[in-house]
Every structure is written in C-alpha cells, then in structure tokens.
Scaffold this active site. Structure first.
Site, PDB file in Angstrom:
ATOM      1  N   CYS A   1      -1.287   6.004   9.876  1.00 36.86           N
ATOM      2  CA  CYS A   1       0.132   5.833  10.447  1.00 36.86           C
ATOM      3  C   CYS A   1      -0.303   4.380  11.070  1.00 36.86           C
ATOM      4  O   CYS A   1      -1.057   4.563  12.184  1.00 36.86           O
ATOM      5  CB  CYS A   1       0.940   6.898  11.228  1.00 36.86           C
ATOM      6  N   GLU A  42       0.832  -1.250   0.035  1.00 44.27           N
ATOM      7  CA  GLU A  42      -0.094   0.021   0.048  1.00 44.27           C
ATOM      8  C   GLU A  42       0.820   1.153  -0.076  1.00 44.27           C
ATOM      9  O   GLU A  42       2.002   1.197   0.580  1.00 44.27           O
ATOM     10  CB  GLU A  42      -0.857   0.156   1.088  1.00 44.27           C
TER      11      GLU A  42
END
Length: 403
Positions: free
Chosen positions: A370, A112
């Site tokens: 994150c 990703e």
C-alpha cells in the site's frame, strides 16, 4: 438494478465511434453500450450478452472462437472491432505470493496492478486484486509515493477492466484445463489514482465486475476506496451498489489537511456526513459499514489522543477500521509506527467498540504494498522526471540551509 452511466463520447478506446477509421475496442463496454454498437452494425442488440460472456467468462478475445455467433458476424467483428487489452510490460512475484503487473496503456504511460492471495497454498482461496484507476494521482497525499509522481490522465473503462482480465488470465498459464476460470474473488479500487475523480469509467467497469453477463462478483466483494471526493460519494450509492472504503489517515482537520490535501476542499464534517448517507440511504442489506483506512505514521497520527479523537469522529458511523503500517519509499518524510504503538492504538479502538484490524504488509519486496505503486519499471514519464527534480531541489535546499 444497477444503474451504469454511459461513457462520454470522447472516452476512447472503450467507447463506440461510428466514424472512427480504426477498429472499435469493445472491451469495457457495458451491456447498453455494446447493444448500441451491435445495433449500429446491423445486428441484434442481444448479441451483446453473448459477446460479454465470451470475453469475461471464457477469456476469449478472438472473435473467430466465439462459436455461438454466426460465421458472418464473426467475420464482421474481426473486420470492424477488436478486444484490446493493456500491454503487460513487466510482472513480478513476491515471496508471500503477491503478484504485480506493470501495464503500458495508450500513450505509453505505465500503471500497476497487484494481486494478493489470502493463502497462496490454496488454489481456490481468496484472491484480491488491487486495480488502478488513473495514471498517477492528483491528490498529492504526503505519505503516498503514487501522489508524488503527479497526475497524467484518467484510465478508460477498457484499461481498468483489462487489469482484471489479465490477472485472471495469469492464473490459467500452465493450468491443464480446457475451461477458463475467473480466479480473482475480490476487487478493490485502491491502486494508482482517485477512483471518484475518474467517475464514469470506474463505475462502468465495476458494473462489469458485478454483471451476471461478465464477472458476476458479489457486491460485497467489490470495494471502492476514496480519499473523500464528497459530491461523487453521494452520486455513487445511487449509481452502483459496492462496498466503500475511506482513506482517512487523520482524526482532525488540521492534521488531515497536511496528510490528505483534498481535506481542505471537503473537510471531515462533510466527509463523515457523506459516509453516513452512503451507509444509511443505500440498501442496508449490503451496506452495513464502511471501511476506514488509517496509515500509521510514527509520531504524526499514532498517539493515544489521536485514537480517542478517531473514536469521537466515527461515532454514529457503522465502520470497521483498518490500520495500515506505513510502507516507506525513497525520500519519504515519515517512519512506520512501532508494532507496540500500532497495537496500543488498536486496543483503544477495540475497547471503544469498533472492529479494528491491522493490515498485514504484503508485496513490499516488489514495491507492491500500500502506497508504493508508482510505475517504477521503465518509467520515463514526465511524472518521474518531475519527482526526481523535486528530490534534487530538496537536497539543494538542505545543503544551502546547512551552509
């Protein structure tokens, strides 16, 4: 001059193989490698810079469109070479303007990539691309979903730089312009994987990001984040001049051993020494500080005492501290610190003279924040099966203990 190490001979598909039966993928080759390829096929090495500009500055992947090359060379390249990009399997757009791509790379693995615009209403504003360097991650940090998926393999230079190429291309979709524009302004090597454990392809890719013949990004706009592979930190500042971030997350060895297991091999004393060397031994005009990343885990690493320990640990290291609110994932063993606790922690650091910022969570509605990158879409890899099995085992153990 930036020193870019040559890729090893078995680093496919971004490396030239003279005897390979298939076409050579020249994406990800640096100027030296591409010059060697042209010399092998009987052409002048200076053609490398011409082709690099076509690929990275004009977004051209069809040799027939490289009009300043002779017709014969274009035909030769079409027969013998290719520019193979990672395949986009899925893309998502967050309400806050964040974009996420799921790429399929060689072998069917998924990685990703996330693009975070500073302000999506500004066409020419800052756009930061978070790039993956590995399929999964071997470090097994306890607060990171990527680490819980396990490690599969390193990405090649082509698969790394291809993420940047696709991100720039996405901004050209629907744009009424005949000229290619590289819209990504900043790159952070903070996606899936530990960049310094995939050293040569990562450094080679960052060299393309900096090269005037490719993306031409400023040294201050390319950042590598590491959990602390200390020997490679000493190599890094000799090989390439980029910004450094350290995934710290704990102010003492006992806690960091639990959160970031690589600390057992390279403890904080060695990590901080390497960070100081990176700042002081490198060109001071470009390395005035390192960024310290610190995820805020409720009741784990967010007390006033932890903040004071962090102040002492970072004494003498020019640094900026980025506090990261924890982004939860399924079966995560932690909770996010409260906003009040995060601000209290930040105040201690600011009062001690540090520049401390609190990261704004972006892209969490599409699992792009994150610590959330796991290749979830159509993920049928062994990593996913292993993680699911661990969840079942944990649930079984809990039931057994309750009984």
């Amino acid at each position: 001059m930036t020193k870019i190490p040559m890729q090893p001979a078995d680093s496919t598909p971004a490396t030239f193989h003279p005897n390979a039966p298939t076409k050579t993928n020249i994406l990800g080759m640096n100027q030296e490698q591409l010059g060697a390829y042209f010399k092998h096929i009987g052409e002048k090495p200076f053609r490398a810079t011409q082709v690099m500009k076509w690929i990275y500055q004009h977004g051209v992947t069809d040799f027939a469109q490289m009009t300043n090359l002779s017709k014969g060379l274009r035909e030769k390249l079409s027969e013998q070479a290719c520019i193979e990009l990672p395949e986009v399997m899925h893309k998502e757009f967050s309400e806050d303007g964040t974009r996420k791509w799921v790429f399929k790379v060689a072998g069917g693995s998924l990685v990703e990539t996330v693009l975070i615009p500073a302000d999506d209403s500004k066409v020419n504003g800052r756009k930061t691309l978070c790039i993956s360097s590995q399929v999964g991650c071997a470090l097994d940090c306890s607060f990171c979903s990527t680490g819980k998926q396990g490690f599969e393999r390193d990405l090649t230079a082509a698969e790394i730089i291809g993420q940047l190429w696709v991100a720039n291309a996405s901004y050209m979709e629907g744009v009424d312009s005949t000229e290619w524009q590289n819209n990504v302004t900043n790159v952070v090597m903070m996606g899936m994987g530990e960049p310094l454990l995939n050293y040569t392809p990562v450094v080679s890719s960052m060299g393309l990001m900096l090269s005037d013949h490719a993306y031409g990004l400023s040294k201050r706009r390319v950042t590598l984040s590491t959990s602390g592979v200390v020997p490679k930190m000493y190599e890094l500042y000799k090989d390439i001049d980029v910004a450094l971030a350290i995934s710290l997350h704990a102010p003492n060895d006992e806690l960091r051993n639990e959160l970031v297991p690589i600390n057992k091999k390279y403890p904080l004393s060695e990590l901080i020494a390497a960070a100081k060397a990176y700042v002081h031994d490198n060109n001071p005009r470009h390395k005035k500080h390192v960024t310290i990343e610190y995820v805020m885990l409720a009741g784990v690493n967010d007390s006033d005492e932890h903040a004071q320990q962090l102040v002492a640990l970072l004494d003498g290291l020019p640094s900026k501290i980025n506090l990261i609110p924890f982004n939860p994932f399924p079966h995560a063993p932690y909770d996010r610190s409260s906003n009040n606790r995060i601000h209290a922690f930040s105040n201690i650091l600011n009062n001690a003279g540090f520049v401390c910022t609190i990261r704004q969570t972006r892209g969490d509605d599409i699992d792009a924040a994150c610590g959330q990158l796991v290749g979830q879409v159509a993920d049928r890899t062994r990593r996913s099966a292993k993680w699911q099995q661990s969840i079942k085992q944990r649930a079984a153990n809990e039931q057994q203990s309750e009984g």
